[in-house]
Each structure stands twice: as structure tokens, then as C-alpha cells.
Design a protein around this motif. Structure first.
Motif: not given
Length: 149
Positions: A122-149
Motif C-alpha cells: 500500500g502506498y500513502g501520501e499526505h501533501k500537508g506533510g503529516d507522516p501519521v496520515r501518510a502511514l495511515l493511508s498506506a496501512a489501510l491500502k495494504a490491508r484492503n488490496p481492493s482499494h483501487e488506487g
């Protein structure tokens, strides 16, 4: 809430958000949100059972496998959008992950060590520079491979 919409909301958020935390905890992970609870003697003097789903104070019954270790029926929703420890609880311990911040953008990858023929990271990004929310995004994508993107 659909996982793709939730991830987009996380990546665009501007600060910690208890509503997003609750959506992850209740809707995505399936923890009890029912209000009808009854005090029982099953767990000493502090035992409660949910009358709607059968969860008890120790987290038994409400979902297959129970709650994560240390999490019970009346515990508060973890602060996924504000706490690195809460986000890390969503990551499979076998998954390797990385986090970088550069030029005001935080980027994270969870599942670097996965066999790409069966499961993608899972790849995550937060344009505001918050590492917590970038990692959260990536973690949810990795847990849910059908996230489409």
C-alpha cells in the motif's frame, strides 16, 4: 463508508479527526458501536455485555477473533489520525514499511517485502506533510488490496 473514499479523506485531511478515527474503528474494523449495554457479573464488577451484538467487556464475541490484545468494549476509539502507535497497530507485523518526508509531502509504503505476484504493498501520501496520515493511508491500502488506487 467505502474504503477508497475514506483513504481520500485521510490524505486530504488537515489535522487529527475523531470522525475518521471512528469510521476506521467501527465501520472498517467492525468494532461494536451499539449503545444498548447491560452490566453483568461476568467480568468482576465492571463487566458489560452489548445487547445488540453480544460483545463483552473483554472484546469477546463481537467479531471473529475478538478485539486486539488490550482492547475492550468500553475502550475509546484509538486516535488513528494523530498517533503513530495507533497506526502501527493496523500494520501486519510481518509487513516491512517505510516513511519519508520531503518538501512538505509525507509518503509511506506498507508491505515492501510482499510477493508482488499475490499481494501489492500500500502506498500513502499526505501533501500537508503529516507522516501519521501518510502511514495511515498506506496501512489501510495494504490491508484492503481492493482499494483501487
Amino acid at each position: 463508508m467505502e474504503i477508497k473514499s475514506l483513504i481520500e479523506r485521510i490524505e486530504k485531511s488537515e489535522g487529527a479527526d475523531r470522525e475518521i478515527d471512528a469510521l476506521i474503528y467501527h465501520d472498517l474494523l467492525g468494532f461494536c458501536r451499539h449503545a444498548r449495554k447491560v452490566k453483568t457479573g461476568a467480568q468482576s464488577d465492571t463487566g458489560y455485555d452489548c445487547l445488540d451484538c453480544g460483545a463483552d467487556s473483554c472484546g469477546n464475541k463481537s467479531r471473529e477473533g475478538g478485539y486486539p490484545a488490550g482492547q475492550g468494549l468500553h475502550d475509546s476509539v484509538p486516535r488513528y489520525t494523530a498517533s503513530m502507535d495507533a497506526v502501527r497497530s493496523l500494520i501486519d507485523p510481518n509487513d516491512e514499511w517505510e516513511l519519508t518526508t520531503l518538501y512538505g509531502v509525507a509518503r509511506a509504503t506498507v508491505g515492501l517485502n510482499r510477493d508482488h505476484q499475490t499481494s501489492w504493498p500500500g502506498y500513502g501520501e499526505h501533501k500537508g506533510g503529516d507522516p501519521v496520515r501518510a502511514l495511515l493511508s498506506a496501512a489501510l491500502k495494504a490491508r484492503n488490496p481492493s482499494h483501487e488506487g
